[in-house]
Scaffold this active site. Structure first.
Site, PDB file in Angstrom:
ATOM      1  N   ASN A  13       8.384  -1.726  44.198  1.00  0.00           N
ATOM      2  CA  ASN A  13       9.679  -1.786  44.155  1.00  0.00           C
ATOM      3  C   ASN A  13      10.297  -3.239  44.480  1.00  0.00           C
ATOM      4  O   ASN A  13       9.791  -3.551  45.773  1.00  0.00           O
ATOM      5  CB  ASN A  13      10.493  -0.854  45.208  1.00  0.00           C
ATOM      6  CG  ASN A  13      11.905  -1.136  45.275  1.00  0.00           C
ATOM      7  OD1 ASN A  13      12.598  -1.934  44.534  1.00  0.00           O
ATOM      8  ND2 ASN A  13      12.733  -0.278  46.144  1.00  0.00           N
ATOM      9  N   LYS A  15      12.864  -4.702  44.425  1.00  0.00           N
ATOM     10  CA  LYS A  15      14.294  -4.956  45.059  1.00  0.00           C
ATOM     11  C   LYS A  15      15.014  -6.249  44.304  1.00  0.00           C
ATOM     12  O   LYS A  15      14.877  -6.280  43.155  1.00  0.00           O
ATOM     13  CB  LYS A  15      14.274  -5.108  46.526  1.00  0.00           C
ATOM     14  CG  LYS A  15      13.624  -3.913  47.039  1.00  0.00           C
ATOM     15  CD  LYS A  15      13.599  -3.634  48.649  1.00  0.00           C
ATOM     16  CE  LYS A  15      12.769  -2.458  49.045  1.00  0.00           C
ATOM     17  NZ  LYS A  15      12.957  -1.977  50.603  1.00  0.00           N
ATOM     18  N   HIS A  99      17.269   5.361  45.959  1.00  0.00           N
ATOM     19  CA  HIS A  99      16.779   4.605  47.010  1.00  0.00           C
ATOM     20  C   HIS A  99      17.730   4.612  48.230  1.00  0.00           C
ATOM     21  O   HIS A  99      18.987   4.446  47.983  1.00  0.00           O
ATOM     22  CB  HIS A  99      16.160   3.206  46.479  1.00  0.00           C
ATOM     23  CG  HIS A  99      15.457   2.383  47.611  1.00  0.00           C
ATOM     24  ND1 HIS A  99      15.801   1.802  48.680  1.00  0.00           N
ATOM     25  CD2 HIS A  99      13.971   2.331  47.582  1.00  0.00           C
ATOM     26  CE1 HIS A  99      15.303   1.255  49.354  1.00  0.00           C
ATOM     27  NE2 HIS A  99      13.883   1.606  48.914  1.00  0.00           N
ATOM     28  N   GLU A 101      18.463   2.110  50.013  1.00  0.00           N
ATOM     29  CA  GLU A 101      19.633   0.996  49.888  1.00  0.00           C
ATOM     30  C   GLU A 101      20.651   1.163  48.864  1.00  0.00           C
ATOM     31  O   GLU A 101      21.728   0.686  49.167  1.00  0.00           O
ATOM     32  CB  GLU A 101      18.793  -0.112  49.522  1.00  0.00           C
ATOM     33  CG  GLU A 101      17.891  -0.632  50.665  1.00  0.00           C
ATOM     34  CD  GLU A 101      16.366  -1.368  50.183  1.00  0.00           C
ATOM     35  OE1 GLU A 101      16.528  -1.824  49.012  1.00  0.00           O
ATOM     36  OE2 GLU A 101      15.661  -1.482  51.091  1.00  0.00           O
ATOM     37  N   GLU A 170      10.804   7.780  52.017  1.00  0.00           N
ATOM     38  CA  GLU A 170      10.826   6.639  52.623  1.00  0.00           C
ATOM     39  C   GLU A 170      11.751   6.841  53.873  1.00  0.00           C
ATOM     40  O   GLU A 170      12.976   6.655  53.713  1.00  0.00           O
ATOM     41  CB  GLU A 170      11.534   5.548  51.711  1.00  0.00           C
ATOM     42  CG  GLU A 170      10.773   5.560  50.396  1.00  0.00           C
ATOM     43  CD  GLU A 170      11.091   4.137  49.839  1.00  0.00           C
ATOM     44  OE1 GLU A 170       9.933   3.133  49.568  1.00  0.00           O
ATOM     45  OE2 GLU A 170      12.174   3.705  49.694  1.00  0.00           O
ATOM     46  N   GLY A 176      11.229  -2.180  55.386  1.00  0.00           N
ATOM     47  CA  GLY A 176      11.527  -3.548  55.982  1.00  0.00           C
ATOM     48  C   GLY A 176      11.531  -4.088  57.190  1.00  0.00           C
ATOM     49  O   GLY A 176      11.915  -5.106  57.632  1.00  0.00           O
ATOM     50  N   SER A 216       7.171  -0.063  54.669  1.00  0.00           N
ATOM     51  CA  SER A 216       6.289  -1.094  55.428  1.00  0.00           C
ATOM     52  C   SER A 216       4.794  -0.761  55.091  1.00  0.00           C
ATOM     53  O   SER A 216       4.009  -0.919  56.077  1.00  0.00           O
ATOM     54  CB  SER A 216       6.478  -1.163  57.055  1.00  0.00           C
ATOM     55  OG  SER A 216       7.877  -1.746  57.274  1.00  0.00           O
TER      56      SER A 216
HETATM   57  P1  13P Z   1       9.096  -2.359  52.330  1.00  0.00           P
HETATM   58  O1  13P Z   1       7.541  -1.950  52.009  1.00  0.00           O
HETATM   59  O2  13P Z   1       9.434  -3.638  52.005  1.00  0.00           O
HETATM   60  O3  13P Z   1       9.267  -1.822  53.780  1.00  0.00           O
HETATM   61  O4  13P Z   1      10.211  -1.501  51.354  1.00  0.00           O
HETATM   62  C1  13P Z   1       9.909  -0.119  51.070  1.00  0.00           C
HETATM   63  C2  13P Z   1      10.925   0.359  50.099  1.00  0.00           C
HETATM   64  O5  13P Z   1      11.910   0.342  50.542  1.00  0.00           O
HETATM   65  C3  13P Z   1      10.183   0.591  48.831  1.00  0.00           C
HETATM   66  O6  13P Z   1      11.042   1.482  48.132  1.00  0.00           O
END
Ligand code: 13P
Length: 258
Positions: A13, A15, A99, A101, A170, A176, A216
């Site tokens: 992903n 982002k 997601h 976010e 997640e 992150g 992560s």
């Molecule tokens: P990270 O791997 O950067 O923690 O992000 C995970 C994520 O949100 C994947 O959708």
């Protein structure tokens, strides 16, 4: 993982990272070092404007391209939005839905559900995300929260389509942050998600769907996370932006399974 009953999926992903030009560069580098085996499906979900470059670059490869969001309506006055048939026509195979976010920007479980249904209708594979906040985990309501997200997100998904859905667990506190859930914590929730699917559908369907962990996940911890019986792959943010790291995670999916 359990490759006997279900697919292992390593999905990136991106982002809001990389331009179309950087996408082309990344794909060239990835193709040069991509493992040859086919022990897992590989997906890269990229910003909408990068989809054409990604699809063009990966046409003859095992890497499927995906989007990071979609609109559930077929067409119309939705400025800035992208419909599922636009994504399939552009060559997408996957779409990330719900997601955390995006949920933080106001996406509800009902929105997630409408998007999952629209994606399935269009022939896209939805990667439906769920996950609890740190506060919810500390208050002991993780199971209840995730169960609600799964039940509402999968509402009206017919029995003959449930196997097309990929679920990604997640935990928000692990995204992150460099804080990964331990393999045991991640397995506990993924196993619980499978039991919710079992109750909603059947044992056979629950056994057949792929449940990913995200938060992560990287080239160092992937092997241990993927060794868990109910973790069928990863949804990877930061580490999917670097070809060498992403490839190491794909290689971690090449381990004996139960
Ligand atoms: P990270 O791997 O950067 O923690 O992000 C995970 C994520 O949100 C994947 O959708």
């Amino acid at each position: 993982m359990n490759r006997k009953y279900r697919k292992t999926v390593i999905a990136g992903n991106w982002k809001m990272n990389k331009t179309p030009s950087e996408t082309k560069e990344f794909m060239t580098q990835l193709k040069a070092i991509m493992p040859k085996g086919r022990w897992c499906d590989v997906a890269l979900c990229v910003p909408a404007v990068c989809i054409p470059a990604a699809v063009r670059a990966m046409r003859e490869t095992r890497v499927g391209i995906g989007a990071e969001n979609c609109n559930p309506n077929p067409s119309g006055a939705y400025t800035g939005e992208i419909a599922t048939n636009m994504l399939t026509d552009a060559g997408c195979k996957y779409v990330i839905i719900g997601h955390s976010e995006r949920r933080a920007m106001g996406e509800t479980d009902a929105d997630v559900n409408a998007k999952v249904l629209a994606a399935l209708d269009a022939g896209l594979i939805p990667i439906m995300c769920c996950g609890e906040s740190l506060e919810q985990r500390q208050n002991g309501v993780t199971a209840e929260w995730i169960t609600m997200q799964i039940k509402l997100g999968l509402k009206d998904v017919p029995e003959d389509k449930i196997r097309k859905v990929i679920i990604a667990y997640e935990p928000i506190w692990a995204i992150g942050t460099g804080l990964t859930a331990t393999p045991e914590q991640a397995e506990e929730v993924c196993e619980m998600i499978r039991s919710v699917v079992r109750k909603l559908y059947s044992s056979k369907n629950a056994r057949a769907i792929s449940i990913l962990y995200g938060g992560s996940m990287n080239e160092k911890n992937a092997f241990e996370l993927l060794a868990q019986p109910d973790i069928d792959g990863g949804l990877i943010g930061g580490a999917s932006l670097v070809p060498e790291k992403f490839v190491k995670i794909i290689e971690a999916a090449n381990q004996p399974t139960v």
